[in-house]
Design a protein around this motif. Structure first.
Motif, PDB file in Angstrom:
ATOM      1  N   GLU A   1      -7.258  69.808 -15.495  1.00  0.00           N
ATOM      2  CA  GLU A   1      -7.918  69.767 -14.185  1.00  0.00           C
ATOM      3  C   GLU A   1      -9.409  69.454 -14.306  1.00  0.00           C
ATOM      4  N   GLY A   2      -9.749  68.529 -15.220  1.00  0.00           N
ATOM      5  CA  GLY A   2     -11.131  68.106 -15.373  1.00  0.00           C
ATOM      6  C   GLY A   2     -12.018  69.059 -16.140  1.00  0.00           C
ATOM      7  N   LYS A   3     -11.448  70.132 -16.714  1.00  0.00           N
ATOM      8  CA  LYS A   3     -12.242  71.105 -17.465  1.00  0.00           C
ATOM      9  C   LYS A   3     -11.795  71.115 -18.926  1.00  0.00           C
ATOM     10  N   VAL A   4     -12.757  71.038 -19.855  1.00  0.00           N
ATOM     11  CA  VAL A   4     -12.440  71.161 -21.269  1.00  0.00           C
ATOM     12  C   VAL A   4     -11.998  72.593 -21.546  1.00  0.00           C
ATOM     13  N   ILE A   5     -10.861  72.729 -22.221  1.00  0.00           N
ATOM     14  CA  ILE A   5     -10.270  74.037 -22.457  1.00  0.00           C
ATOM     15  C   ILE A   5     -10.543  74.483 -23.887  1.00  0.00           C
ATOM     16  N   PRO A   6     -11.062  75.680 -24.086  1.00  0.00           N
ATOM     17  CA  PRO A   6     -11.318  76.169 -25.444  1.00  0.00           C
ATOM     18  C   PRO A   6     -10.025  76.285 -26.245  1.00  0.00           C
ATOM     19  N   LEU A   7     -10.050  75.769 -27.466  1.00  0.00           N
ATOM     20  CA  LEU A   7      -8.928  75.930 -28.382  1.00  0.00           C
ATOM     21  C   LEU A   7      -8.968  77.330 -28.983  1.00  0.00           C
ATOM     22  N   HIS A   8      -7.874  77.704 -29.664  1.00  0.00           N
ATOM     23  CA  HIS A   8      -7.881  78.970 -30.382  1.00  0.00           C
ATOM     24  C   HIS A   8      -8.630  78.783 -31.707  1.00  0.00           C
ATOM     25  N   PRO A   9      -9.399  79.749 -32.132  1.00  0.00           N
ATOM     26  CA  PRO A   9     -10.131  79.614 -33.404  1.00  0.00           C
ATOM     27  C   PRO A   9      -9.179  79.383 -34.573  1.00  0.00           C
ATOM     28  N   GLY A  10      -9.524  78.429 -35.418  1.00  0.00           N
ATOM     29  CA  GLY A  10      -8.701  78.115 -36.577  1.00  0.00           C
ATOM     30  C   GLY A  10      -8.619  76.619 -36.802  1.00  0.00           C
ATOM     31  N   ILE A  11      -7.778  76.220 -37.747  1.00  0.00           N
ATOM     32  CA  ILE A  11      -7.612  74.811 -38.100  1.00  0.00           C
ATOM     33  C   ILE A  11      -6.849  74.079 -37.004  1.00  0.00           C
ATOM     34  N   THR A  12      -7.273  72.840 -36.727  1.00  0.00           N
ATOM     35  CA  THR A  12      -6.638  71.996 -35.723  1.00  0.00           C
ATOM     36  C   THR A  12      -6.076  70.741 -36.361  1.00  0.00           C
ATOM     37  N   HIS A  13      -4.833  70.398 -36.021  1.00  0.00           N
ATOM     38  CA  HIS A  13      -4.233  69.120 -36.402  1.00  0.00           C
ATOM     39  C   HIS A  13      -4.088  68.269 -35.145  1.00  0.00           C
ATOM     40  N   ILE A  14      -4.521  67.020 -35.225  1.00  0.00           N
ATOM     41  CA  ILE A  14      -4.442  66.093 -34.093  1.00  0.00           C
ATOM     42  C   ILE A  14      -3.494  64.961 -34.458  1.00  0.00           C
ATOM     43  N   MET A  15      -2.445  64.794 -33.681  1.00  0.00           N
ATOM     44  CA  MET A  15      -1.453  63.748 -33.894  1.00  0.00           C
ATOM     45  C   MET A  15      -1.627  62.694 -32.808  1.00  0.00           C
ATOM     46  N   ILE A  16      -1.966  61.455 -33.213  1.00  0.00           N
ATOM     47  CA  ILE A  16      -2.215  60.370 -32.260  1.00  0.00           C
ATOM     48  C   ILE A  16      -0.964  59.499 -32.177  1.00  0.00           C
ATOM     49  N   VAL A  17      -0.345  59.455 -31.005  1.00  0.00           N
ATOM     50  CA  VAL A  17       0.917  58.740 -30.825  1.00  0.00           C
ATOM     51  C   VAL A  17       0.755  57.654 -29.760  1.00  0.00           C
ATOM     52  N   PRO A  18       1.629  56.624 -29.804  1.00  0.00           N
ATOM     53  CA  PRO A  18       1.519  55.536 -28.819  1.00  0.00           C
ATOM     54  C   PRO A  18       1.832  55.967 -27.392  1.00  0.00           C
ATOM     55  N   SER A  19       2.677  56.982 -27.213  1.00  0.00           N
ATOM     56  CA  SER A  19       3.052  57.374 -25.865  1.00  0.00           C
ATOM     57  C   SER A  19       3.531  58.823 -25.843  1.00  0.00           C
ATOM     58  N   LEU A  20       3.300  59.476 -24.712  1.00  0.00           N
ATOM     59  CA  LEU A  20       3.852  60.810 -24.482  1.00  0.00           C
ATOM     60  C   LEU A  20       4.864  60.788 -23.339  1.00  0.00           C
ATOM     61  N   GLU A  21       5.296  59.586 -22.938  1.00  0.00           N
ATOM     62  CA  GLU A  21       6.330  59.481 -21.920  1.00  0.00           C
ATOM     63  C   GLU A  21       7.650  60.006 -22.468  1.00  0.00           C
ATOM     64  N   ALA A  22       8.410  60.695 -21.640  1.00  0.00           N
ATOM     65  CA  ALA A  22       9.665  61.298 -22.080  1.00  0.00           C
ATOM     66  C   ALA A  22      10.630  60.259 -22.639  1.00  0.00           C
ATOM     67  N   LYS A  23      10.659  59.067 -22.068  1.00  0.00           N
ATOM     68  CA  LYS A  23      11.616  58.055 -22.507  1.00  0.00           C
ATOM     69  C   LYS A  23      11.289  57.514 -23.902  1.00  0.00           C
ATOM     70  N   GLU A  24      10.041  57.628 -24.307  1.00  0.00           N
ATOM     71  CA  GLU A  24       9.644  57.130 -25.624  1.00  0.00           C
ATOM     72  C   GLU A  24      10.021  58.110 -26.736  1.00  0.00           C
ATOM     73  N   SER A  25      10.047  59.376 -26.417  1.00  0.00           N
ATOM     74  CA  SER A  25      10.491  60.422 -27.347  1.00  0.00           C
ATOM     75  C   SER A  25       9.679  60.482 -28.635  1.00  0.00           C
TER      76      SER A  25
END
Length: 366
Positions: free
Chosen positions: A336-360
């Motif tokens: 909703e336009g607000k940056v949300i604080p993550l939980h403290p700790g290590i973060t993994h970021i996975m960059i994918v071509p799509s998050l549409e359900a049909k792409e799976s």
């Protein structure tokens, strides 16, 4: 003298009605984030706790993990290492000591890992195998104000590094002495470095040793809530991610005992060769980015600037929103336009071509 029981009953009724009215008002004000079509998976409403300032002036929080750290340890400039993720390169070394680990496609369905080192700079072991760089990998590393570490690169990547005078250590062109080959492995999957050698290279090249480091947003346990935002989550104890249909599946399985996710690749735990421990992450961010094939070699352009849909996995649950980079800084999660604080700790970021359900590309289950 005791009050009549009739008056005590009236007081209890008034308290009950007042409590119900307050609960109703609070529920009316809550905001639910609708990310995709309603599913049959169990959902629940939670509250996002905004970033808080620590009440202890002596405590210093690491900018990319939100964990307590020594002030000296977090003043050092970040280092972004391009790590080989081909199956012959696994198990890699030193990945469990990165504050942030980013996975994104390179060519042919093979991904590259960008390991961001900052707060755990006491680590003295090997890092690698080190591989080549691309323009979007430069963009990701620079979002943390990091010195870029790699071995070779695409023509466009070299053009950006040299013409824009980026801070980089390349085993091929300008920093070979700060890397070594492991004879027990076959090239090109045997090139390594260490934080100690990289720090020597940074000093030799006269790159800035400190930088105005962007601070990621993390919640602080035990602090009071204010301006909280309600959001809907789904159970997500097991996550499956396919960067491409023909790529090796990445899985994350939630460990409730330790409150983090264990990473798997091709059905096996993804282990750090240096400590023989599986890679773990408190936050797993799956983010959608536009991918475009540029040439016959399969080189890609990946838009890691514009932003898009995102799923935040933590505590065995999934939350839905968007990702954003404010002022060119690191990828962060937004609702909703607000940056949300993550939980403290290590973060993994996975960059994918799509998050549409049909792409799976991304699936999850209880």
């Amino acid at each position: 003298m005791h009050e009549p029981s009739f008056h005590r009953g009236q007081c209890c009724l008034l308290v009950l009605l007042l409590s119900l009215s307050l609960i109703t008002a609070a529920c009316t004000q809550a905001t639910t984030v609708n990310y995709q079509e309603k599913s049959d998976k169990p959902t629940q409403e939670e509250m996002i706790i905004p970033e808080q300032e620590t009440s202890d002036p002596l405590q210093v929080l690491a900018p990319f993990t939100g964990l307590a750290a020594q002030e000296q340890a977090i003043q050092q400039r970040p280092i972004a290492v391009m790590v080989n993720n081909y199956k012959a390169a696994r198990p890699q070394s030193g990945l469990s000591y990165a504050d942030v680990l980013i996975e994104v496609l390179a060519e042919g369905g093979i991904s590259r890992l960008v390991a961001i080192y900052q707060s755990q700079n006491q680590y003295a072991g090997s890092i690698g195998p080190v591989r080549s760089i691309r323009p979007y990998l430069i963009e990701l590393g620079e979002s943390y104000k990091a010195v870029l570490v790699h071995a070779g690169g695409s023509p466009d990547g070299y053009r950006i590094l040299q013409q824009q005078h980026k801070p980089y250590l390349d085993e091929i062109s300008n920093a070979g002495s700060y890397f070594w080959r492991d004879k027990s492995r076959r090239a090109p999957h045997n090139l390594y470095t260490s934080l100690t050698r990289l720090e020597q290279g940074i000093a030799k090249k006269k790159y800035k040793l400190t930088e105005a480091i962007p601070v990621m947003s993390f919640s602080v346990e035990g602090m009071s809530e204010h301006t909280a935002l309600a959001y809907t989550t789904e159970a997500a104890s097991k996550i499956t991610i396919a960067l491409l249909k023909n790529s090796e599946l990445v899985e994350y399985q939630y460990d409730a005992n330790r409150g983090n996710y264990i990473r798997y690749v091709a059905g096996k735990q993804h282990v750090d060769k240096e400590n023989q421990e599986a890679l773990r992450a408190v936050n797993v961010l799956a983010v959608e980015a536009k991918h475009q094939v540029l040439d016959k070699a399969g080189r890609l352009s990946v838009d890691v600037v514009t932003g898009g849909k995102a799923i935040w996995f933590r505590n065995g649950r999934a939350a839905f929103g968007n990702w954003v980079r404010q002022a060119g800084g690191p990828i962060q999660f937004q609702v909703e336009g607000k940056v949300i604080p993550l939980h403290p700790g290590i973060t993994h970021i996975m960059i994918v071509p799509s998050l549409e359900a049909k792409e799976s590309h991304v699936k999850w289950s209880e």
